[in-house]
Scaffold this active site. Structure first.
Site, PDB file in Angstrom:
ATOM      1  N   GLU A 110       0.786  -1.249  -0.074  1.00 24.50           N
ATOM      2  CA  GLU A 110      -0.120   0.111   0.019  1.00 24.50           C
ATOM      3  C   GLU A 110       0.841   1.199  -0.015  1.00 24.50           C
ATOM      4  O   GLU A 110       0.543   2.496   0.636  1.00 24.50           O
ATOM      5  CB  GLU A 110      -1.013  -0.036   1.129  1.00 24.50           C
ATOM      6  CG  GLU A 110      -1.870  -1.204   1.164  1.00 24.50           C
ATOM      7  CD  GLU A 110      -2.486  -1.288   2.602  1.00 24.50           C
ATOM      8  OE1 GLU A 110      -4.053  -1.336   2.260  1.00 24.50           O
ATOM      9  OE2 GLU A 110      -2.256  -0.968   3.602  1.00 24.50           O
TER      10      GLU A 110
HETATM   11  C1  NGO Z   1      -3.943  -4.607   4.934  1.00 25.27           C
HETATM   12  C2  NGO Z   1      -2.971  -3.518   4.963  1.00 25.27           C
HETATM   13  C3  NGO Z   1      -2.730  -3.176   6.629  1.00 25.27           C
HETATM   14  C4  NGO Z   1      -3.978  -3.218   7.577  1.00 25.27           C
HETATM   15  C5  NGO Z   1      -4.813  -4.568   7.033  1.00 25.27           C
HETATM   16  C6  NGO Z   1      -6.365  -4.803   7.675  1.00 25.27           C
HETATM   17  C7  NGO Z   1      -2.127  -5.318   4.216  1.00 25.27           C
HETATM   18  C8  NGO Z   1      -0.852  -6.227   3.746  1.00 25.27           C
HETATM   19  N1  NGO Z   1      -1.800  -3.980   4.818  1.00 25.27           N
HETATM   20  O1  NGO Z   1      -2.964  -5.773   4.587  1.00 25.27           O
HETATM   21  O2  NGO Z   1      -2.114  -2.127   6.875  1.00 25.27           O
HETATM   22  O3  NGO Z   1      -3.887  -3.423   8.860  1.00 25.27           O
HETATM   23  O4  NGO Z   1      -4.954  -4.938   5.653  1.00 25.27           O
HETATM   24  O5  NGO Z   1      -6.831  -5.437   7.634  1.00 25.27           O
END
Ligand code: NGO
Length: 526
Positions: free
Chosen positions: A340
């Protein structure tokens, strides 16, 4: 050879027989070994018709000269003594002990058991647990615990007798990597909390604890060359709490605690995104030091922060952090996050990941990254952790990099069970017990086969998880299903059978003090 016993018709006969037993007695008359509700389901279970009873004369004998086996024996004694009050002692021996005892022994000859496999023989004469490696003994004693009455898991002395049904179990894991992840960045969890989680995942034969040690909301591991990461960056968390961090000494203690349970800790420092805590502690890591100058963050938005990928100091920072982490990490992996990074342009993200990969390798470790890192060119010994996008998992396989499977829709323990669950998120799915169990890593993504998969992992993100009560409610019982997916052969898994076994595990989890979610999908044993 994988051999699942008993056969279906034998099983029906067994269950009729054991239902009668279960209906008539509690702790005293256990069901057959094949009806004990073992999780994860072993590769092969052959039940016979008798019982072995632990008594005051029972001790735990271990092969002379193996300090590690001695420790495994002690772990077992420490689990059994408080509840049974039998005072089992661990004794070294160079031959099989007299009848009435438990014997843990290593065999050089049986290499087919691998590093974690074991054979457990329970006869009226005693218990013999054989493994090729001490890790196999450790996995085997978890099965032995489950073959005893559930009350054995209680912390104080229980009345009743301690009978184990006889038979033979031969068992080894399907996947080498079977993990749980804990996000200690969104909410901090103390050393004692983490130790409890380690013991709980160990009971279900998991062998990895991945610690998500940094995020926008806080930095949780002491880095001596960048002290403000913790003196400033650790003092925040979601919701405005005080945060916290592990000193390197505390972290080493955790690593050792885990290793004593044959669990490897994989540390993650998330980058280039999810870095607000570091950027607030060291403004020089931002592209523009003054505007905006990040402040400690206690919200739950993602994707707004990035290290400045065009500045040399960023790579000095990454090198220092990875060097210190590598020195604290006996295992082969360092996790660099990589998820992300929405405000890092792709043309900056790709060379950044490749450079971090080189840095990690220069410290003698292999890189793991969330599936987005497959945008970069991966070395074949790097590992991608699939959580969201099938095409990224396919790209990892095409590049010859192995995968850890953590599909958010099935394996994320922070997802709510249903719309009434009091903790958790539901952006990926509501995940009831059946969906957390009914997925198969090797057929999940077209083009990704079992040979591409190193293993599986169940992440616990903690935006809404503030303490151990919440954590245990969300992890249990789903974690047992994921542990089984990682350990048991595909052919040994089926929902109806798992449902029955999970029902039996209820009182065991209760005895361990786990406040689990009592799903209506399961008939919980009394
Ligand atoms: C995503 C995000 C995390 C969040 C999570 C919550 C990933 C790999 N990046 O998973 O920062 O905490 O969802 O479900």
């Amino acid at each position: 050879m994988i051999n699942i016993l008993p056969t279906p018709s034998f099983k029906i006969a067994l269950s009729v027989f054991s239902l009668t037993l279960l209906a008539s007695c509690g702790n005293d008359e256990p069901a057959k070994l094949s009806e004990q509700g073992l999780i994860p389901m072993p590769v092969s279970v052959t039940a016979s018709d008798s019982l072995f009873e632990l008594t005051e004369n029972t001790d735990i004998y271990v092969s002379q000269g193996s300090e590690e086996s001695q420790k495994v024996g002690q772990y077992l004694a420490d689990k059994l003594n408080p509840s049974t009050g039998l005072g089992l002692e661990v004794k070294a021996t160079d031959a099989a002990p007299a009848a009435g005892n438990i014997y843990l022994t290593l065999t050089a000859a049986d290499t087919t058991l691998g590093d974690e496999g074991y054979e457990l023989n329970i006869s009226t004469q005693g218990v013999t647990l054989t493994a090729h490696q001490p890790a196999g003994l450790f996995r085997g004693i978890q099965t032995l615990r489950q073959a005893l009455p559930a009350d054995v898991e209680k912390a104080d002395k229980q009345s009743g007798s301690w009978k184990i049904p006889t038979g033979t179990i031969r068992d080894f894991p399907t996947y080498a990597y079977r993990g749980a992840m804990l996000d200690v960045a969104r909410h901090f969890f103390s050393v004692d909390d983490v130790k409890r989680y380690i013991d709980l995942i160990a009971a279900y034969k998991m062998n990895v604890l991945h610690l998500h040690l940094s995020d926008d909301q806080g930095w949780r591991i002491e880095i001596k060359s960048w002290p403000k990461l913790t003196s400033f960056g650790s003092k925040s968390e979601v919701g405005g709490g005080e945060g916290g961090f592990y000193t390197q000494e505390q972290y080493k203690d955790l690593v050792k605690y885990a290793l004593d349970r044959y669990i490897m800790i994989v540390p993650e420092i998330d980058m280039p995104g999810h870095t607000n805590a570091a950027l607030a502690a060291y403004p020089e890591l931002n592209c523009n030091e003054k505007d905006p100058n990040p402040k400690p963050y206690s919200g739950i938005e993602v994707g707004f922060s990035t290290l400045c990928t065009s500045k040399e100091i960023t790579y000095k920072f990454v090198d220092d952090v990875m060097r210190e982490l590598a020195a604290l990490t006996p295992g082969p992996y360092l996790h660099m996050g990589g998820d992300e990074s929405h405000v890092t342009p792709m043309e900056d993200y790709i060379p950044f990941v490749e450079r971090v990969q080189d840095i990690i390798q220069s410290h003698g470790k292999q890189m793991i990254g969330w599936d987005e890192v497959t945008n970069a060119k991966l070395k074949t010994n790097s590992i991608a952790q699939y959580w969201a996008k099938a095409e990224y998992a396919q790209s990892a396989a095409k590049q010859g990099a192995k995968l850890i499977m953590s599909p958010a829709k099935y394996a994320y323990l922070d997802m709510q069970y249903d719309s009434t669950t009091k903790y958790g998120l539901h952006w990926a799915a509501y995940i009831e017990i059946d969906s957390a169990y009914n997925w198969e890593p090797s057929t999940m993504v077209p083009g990704v086969t079992q040979a591409d998969i190193l293993g599986i992992e169940a992440p616990m993100w903690t935006e809404t998880i503030v303490d151990m009560d919440a954590l245990e409610y969300m992890a249990f019982p789903r974690l047992l299903g994921i542990a089984e997916i990682g350990w048991s052969p595909k052919s040994a898994r089926n929902w109806e059978d798992y449902r029955r076994r999970l029902g039996q595990q209820g009182k065991r989890m209760e005895a361990m003090g786990i406040g689990y979610y009592p799903s209506k999908q399961i008939e919980w044993g009394k």
